[in-house]
Design an enzyme around this catalytic site. Structure first.
Site, PDB file in Angstrom:
ATOM      1  N   ARG A 160     -41.321 -30.779 -32.690  1.00  0.00           N
ATOM      2  CA  ARG A 160     -40.263 -30.069 -31.942  1.00  0.00           C
ATOM      3  C   ARG A 160     -39.498 -31.010 -31.010  1.00  0.00           C
ATOM      4  NH1 ARG A 160     -44.595 -26.395 -32.282  1.00  0.00           N
ATOM      5  NH2 ARG A 160     -45.607 -27.764 -30.796  1.00  0.00           N
ATOM      6  N   ILE A 161     -40.233 -31.776 -30.188  1.00  0.00           N
ATOM      7  CA  ILE A 161     -39.544 -32.631 -29.211  1.00  0.00           C
ATOM      8  C   ILE A 161     -38.866 -33.800 -29.913  1.00  0.00           C
ATOM      9  CG2 ILE A 161     -39.829 -34.074 -27.146  1.00  0.00           C
ATOM     10  CD1 ILE A 161     -42.240 -32.285 -26.382  1.00  0.00           C
ATOM     11  N   ASP A 181     -43.464 -39.944 -39.036  1.00  0.00           N
ATOM     12  CA  ASP A 181     -44.382 -38.808 -38.888  1.00  0.00           C
ATOM     13  C   ASP A 181     -44.880 -38.497 -40.287  1.00  0.00           C
ATOM     14  OD1 ASP A 181     -45.590 -36.265 -38.631  1.00  0.00           O
ATOM     15  OD2 ASP A 181     -44.287 -35.740 -36.958  1.00  0.00           O
ATOM     16  N   ASP A 266     -43.257 -41.160 -18.214  1.00  0.00           N
ATOM     17  CA  ASP A 266     -43.525 -39.889 -17.526  1.00  0.00           C
ATOM     18  C   ASP A 266     -45.025 -39.607 -17.507  1.00  0.00           C
ATOM     19  OD1 ASP A 266     -42.601 -37.410 -16.340  1.00  0.00           O
ATOM     20  OD2 ASP A 266     -43.180 -36.403 -18.201  1.00  0.00           O
ATOM     21  N   GLU A 271     -53.694 -40.347 -14.289  1.00  0.00           N
ATOM     22  CA  GLU A 271     -52.752 -39.545 -13.495  1.00  0.00           C
ATOM     23  C   GLU A 271     -53.497 -38.807 -12.396  1.00  0.00           C
ATOM     24  OE1 GLU A 271     -50.317 -37.062 -16.010  1.00  0.00           O
ATOM     25  OE2 GLU A 271     -49.885 -38.705 -17.367  1.00  0.00           O
ATOM     26  N   HIS A 290     -45.022 -37.081 -14.493  1.00  0.00           N
ATOM     27  CA  HIS A 290     -45.350 -36.123 -15.562  1.00  0.00           C
ATOM     28  C   HIS A 290     -44.588 -34.804 -15.335  1.00  0.00           C
ATOM     29  CE1 HIS A 290     -48.710 -34.888 -18.602  1.00  0.00           C
ATOM     30  NE2 HIS A 290     -47.592 -34.238 -18.844  1.00  0.00           N
ATOM     31  N   ALA A 293     -41.327 -31.793 -18.382  1.00  0.00           N
ATOM     32  CA  ALA A 293     -41.259 -30.415 -18.890  1.00  0.00           C
ATOM     33  C   ALA A 293     -40.977 -29.402 -17.790  1.00  0.00           C
ATOM     34  CB  ALA A 293     -42.586 -30.052 -19.555  1.00  0.00           C
TER      35      ALA A 293
HETATM   36  N1  LIG Z   1     -44.558 -34.967 -20.571  1.00  0.00           N
HETATM   37  C1  LIG Z   1     -44.774 -33.669 -20.693  1.00  0.00           C
HETATM   38  O1  LIG Z   1     -44.778 -32.940 -19.720  1.00  0.00           O
HETATM   39  C2  LIG Z   1     -44.975 -33.074 -22.063  1.00  0.00           C
HETATM   40  C3  LIG Z   1     -44.523 -31.765 -22.314  1.00  0.00           C
HETATM   41  C4  LIG Z   1     -44.655 -31.245 -23.589  1.00  0.00           C
HETATM   42  C5  LIG Z   1     -45.282 -31.970 -24.572  1.00  0.00           C
HETATM   43  N2  LIG Z   1     -45.742 -33.217 -24.289  1.00  0.00           N
HETATM   44  C6  LIG Z   1     -46.429 -34.005 -25.327  1.00  0.00           C
HETATM   45  O2  LIG Z   1     -45.568 -34.168 -26.424  1.00  0.00           O
HETATM   46  C7  LIG Z   1     -46.305 -33.972 -27.607  1.00  0.00           C
HETATM   47  C8  LIG Z   1     -45.372 -33.504 -28.710  1.00  0.00           C
HETATM   48  O3  LIG Z   1     -44.922 -32.187 -28.412  1.00  0.00           O
HETATM   49  P1  LIG Z   1     -44.183 -31.306 -29.535  1.00  0.00           P
HETATM   50  O4  LIG Z   1     -43.916 -29.990 -28.906  1.00  0.00           O
HETATM   51  O5  LIG Z   1     -43.069 -32.064 -30.157  1.00  0.00           O
HETATM   52  O6  LIG Z   1     -45.381 -31.165 -30.584  1.00  0.00           O
HETATM   53  P2  LIG Z   1     -45.267 -30.944 -32.150  1.00  0.00           P
HETATM   54  O7  LIG Z   1     -46.624 -30.517 -32.588  1.00  0.00           O
HETATM   55  O8  LIG Z   1     -44.101 -30.070 -32.485  1.00  0.00           O
HETATM   56  O9  LIG Z   1     -44.946 -32.414 -32.717  1.00  0.00           O
HETATM   57  C9  LIG Z   1     -45.855 -33.463 -32.740  1.00  0.00           C
HETATM   58  C10 LIG Z   1     -45.606 -34.231 -34.015  1.00  0.00           C
HETATM   59  O10 LIG Z   1     -46.420 -35.403 -33.979  1.00  0.00           O
HETATM   60  C11 LIG Z   1     -46.811 -35.660 -35.319  1.00  0.00           C
HETATM   61  N3  LIG Z   1     -47.922 -36.575 -35.405  1.00  0.00           N
HETATM   62  C12 LIG Z   1     -49.244 -36.307 -35.261  1.00  0.00           C
HETATM   63  N4  LIG Z   1     -49.949 -37.442 -35.455  1.00  0.00           N
HETATM   64  C13 LIG Z   1     -49.053 -38.436 -35.723  1.00  0.00           C
HETATM   65  C14 LIG Z   1     -49.171 -39.804 -36.013  1.00  0.00           C
HETATM   66  N5  LIG Z   1     -50.348 -40.401 -36.084  1.00  0.00           N
HETATM   67  N6  LIG Z   1     -48.040 -40.503 -36.229  1.00  0.00           N
HETATM   68  C15 LIG Z   1     -46.827 -39.915 -36.165  1.00  0.00           C
HETATM   69  N7  LIG Z   1     -46.654 -38.598 -35.903  1.00  0.00           N
HETATM   70  C16 LIG Z   1     -47.765 -37.883 -35.680  1.00  0.00           C
HETATM   71  C17 LIG Z   1     -47.112 -34.274 -35.893  1.00  0.00           C
HETATM   72  O11 LIG Z   1     -47.065 -34.285 -37.305  1.00  0.00           O
HETATM   73  C18 LIG Z   1     -46.005 -33.450 -35.278  1.00  0.00           C
HETATM   74  O12 LIG Z   1     -44.893 -33.334 -36.151  1.00  0.00           O
HETATM   75  C19 LIG Z   1     -47.377 -32.933 -27.217  1.00  0.00           C
HETATM   76  O13 LIG Z   1     -48.518 -33.024 -28.032  1.00  0.00           O
HETATM   77  C20 LIG Z   1     -47.680 -33.266 -25.777  1.00  0.00           C
HETATM   78  O14 LIG Z   1     -48.795 -34.125 -25.673  1.00  0.00           O
HETATM   79  C21 LIG Z   1     -45.591 -33.791 -23.068  1.00  0.00           C
END
Ligand SMILES: NC(=O)c1ccc[n+]([C@@H]2O[C@H](COP(=O)([O-])OP(=O)(O)OC[C@H]3O[C@@H](n4cnc5c(N)ncnc54)[C@H](O)[C@@H]3O)[C@@H](O)[C@H]2O)c1
Length: 331
Positions: A160-161, A181, A266, A271, A290, A293
């Site tokens: 998603r992100i 990915d 971030d 932390e 951090h 979000a």
């Molecule tokens: N800084 C913050 O406050 C904050 C907020 C939200 C999410 N996040 C982090 O961001 C991450 C991603 O969020 P999202 O909503 O996009 O999740 P998501 O599940 O939609 O996307 C994560 C992607 O990573 C891929 N992935 C997994 N293992 C991998 C690898 N070895 N190599 C390449 N790709 C790989 C998955 O296939 C998936 O498509 C979360 O897991 C979280 O840890 C951080």
């Protein structure tokens, strides 16, 4: 005679909020008839209060096997946000505890922050501000900034992100976007993002590298010495996913050697970022607590979407956003 509410005379199910969060979570759960117990986020307090709870809504509190064992009635554990790396997922699954999260709540907030971070480091926003305030007008010719148009953005993790960042960078900043990915279907990716077959190829080609994958036992330390040595000289490095994905010591060495032109971080291995941490010394590194979000809208969505997951499970419905698969939820 007034009509009795559904829960009058009945014991209300208890839901623990392990830490402070948006009041809308409490309002939602109370409106559904739950008794909400507010935790302070301190281990002793949470351990005492979780003993009676059937549901728990958690931000950053670490849910270890010991915490789960102290919660004999717990049936659902909800993550305020997305990453469940602070939960012992295998133990929860073994105990029949359903984990739910709030995957749609904050992705755009983090994607917007990432675009802001790319701009901030490329254009030396913070650094220029600090130098200007010090009276160093000559900074304008001491450190030139970087164009983004036509530069290559590498994205590790195209969920998603990652995809939201890719679209914004391609459509808004005219960047060329590549990503890695192995788990996504290329046909479902936005046309602006070219998926490459290896992590190494993306690292080698990126002028800006940003990480958006979850922290799991397979991804911990994924960007180690070997991978970081492939970075292009002068690359900008962005991490708003999780600190432990990256070998921070190696990142710091590359910054010292000026192999990395700048970074926006971030998230960190530890932390809050400890006092006297070597990262504070780099004016070309943007440090944020951090909070990528934490927009006004996202903190409400994280709390309420997670609370909705708790209600779904405790009222016997299939959760909209399950994280683990259970044969059946604990009775
Ligand atoms: N800084 C913050 O406050 C904050 C907020 C939200 C999410 N996040 C982090 O961001 C991450 C991603 O969020 P999202 O909503 O996009 O999740 P998501 O599940 O939609 O996307 C994560 C992607 O990573 C891929 N992935 C997994 N293992 C991998 C690898 N070895 N190599 C390449 N790709 C790989 C998955 O296939 C998936 O498509 C979360 O897991 C979280 O840890 C951080």
């Amino acid at each position: 005679m007034p009509i009795k509410s559904l829960n009058e005379g009945m014991t209300r199910k208890k839901v623990l909020l392990t830490e402070p969060m948006a009041p809308q979570a409490t309002e939602f759960l109370t409106s559904k008839g739950y008794e909400v117990i507010q935790g302070t986020g301190k281990p002793d307090d949470v351990l005492a209060k979780i003993a009676d709870a059937e549901g728990a809504l958690v931000r950053t509190f670490v849910i270890t096997a010991d915490v789960l064992k102290a919660a004999p009635k717990l049936r659902v554990l909800a993550k305020h946000g997305v990453g469940v790396d602070n939960f012992d997922v295998p133990t929860a699954t073994e105990l029949g505890i359903q984990i739910v999260n709030a995957p749609l709540s904050n992705s755009n907030a983090v994607a917007e922050h990432t675009i802001g971070a790319i701009l901030a480091v490329a254009k030396h926003f913070i650094w220029s501000d600090q130098e200007t305030r010090k009276g160093n007008w000559a900074f304008r010719n001491q450190r030139h900034t970087t164009d983004l148009e036509g530069k290559t953005l590498g994205i590790l993790g195209l969920g998603r992100i990652g995809t939201a960042v890719g679209k914004k960078a391609a459509l808004g900043l005219d960047m060329t976007v590549i990503g890695y990915d192995p788990f996504v279907d290329s046909s479902k990716l936005p046309k602006e993002i070219q998926r490459l077959n290896t992590l190494e190829e993306v690292i080698r080609r990126a002028d800006f590298l940003t990480i958006h994958m979850p922290l799991t036992k397979d991804t911990k330390g994924l960007l180690g010495e070997k991978e970081l040595s492939l970075l292009k000289p002068g690359v900008y490095f962005i991490n708003a996913a999780r600190g432990e994905l990256v070998d921070e010591k190696c990142l710091i060495r590359l910054l010292k050697e000026a192999k990395i032109a700048g970074a926006a971080l971030d998230v960190f291995e530890e932390e809050p970022l400890p006092k006297d941490h070597p990262l504070y010394a780099f004016p070309n590194v943007l440090l944020t607590p951090h909070n990528s979000a934490l927009t006004h809208g996202a903190i409400i969505r994280m709390a309420t979407d997670a609370a909705k997951g708790i209600d779904e499970v405790l009222s016997g419905k299939a959760p909209t956003w399950p994280v683990n698969k259970l044969a059946s939820v604990r009775a």
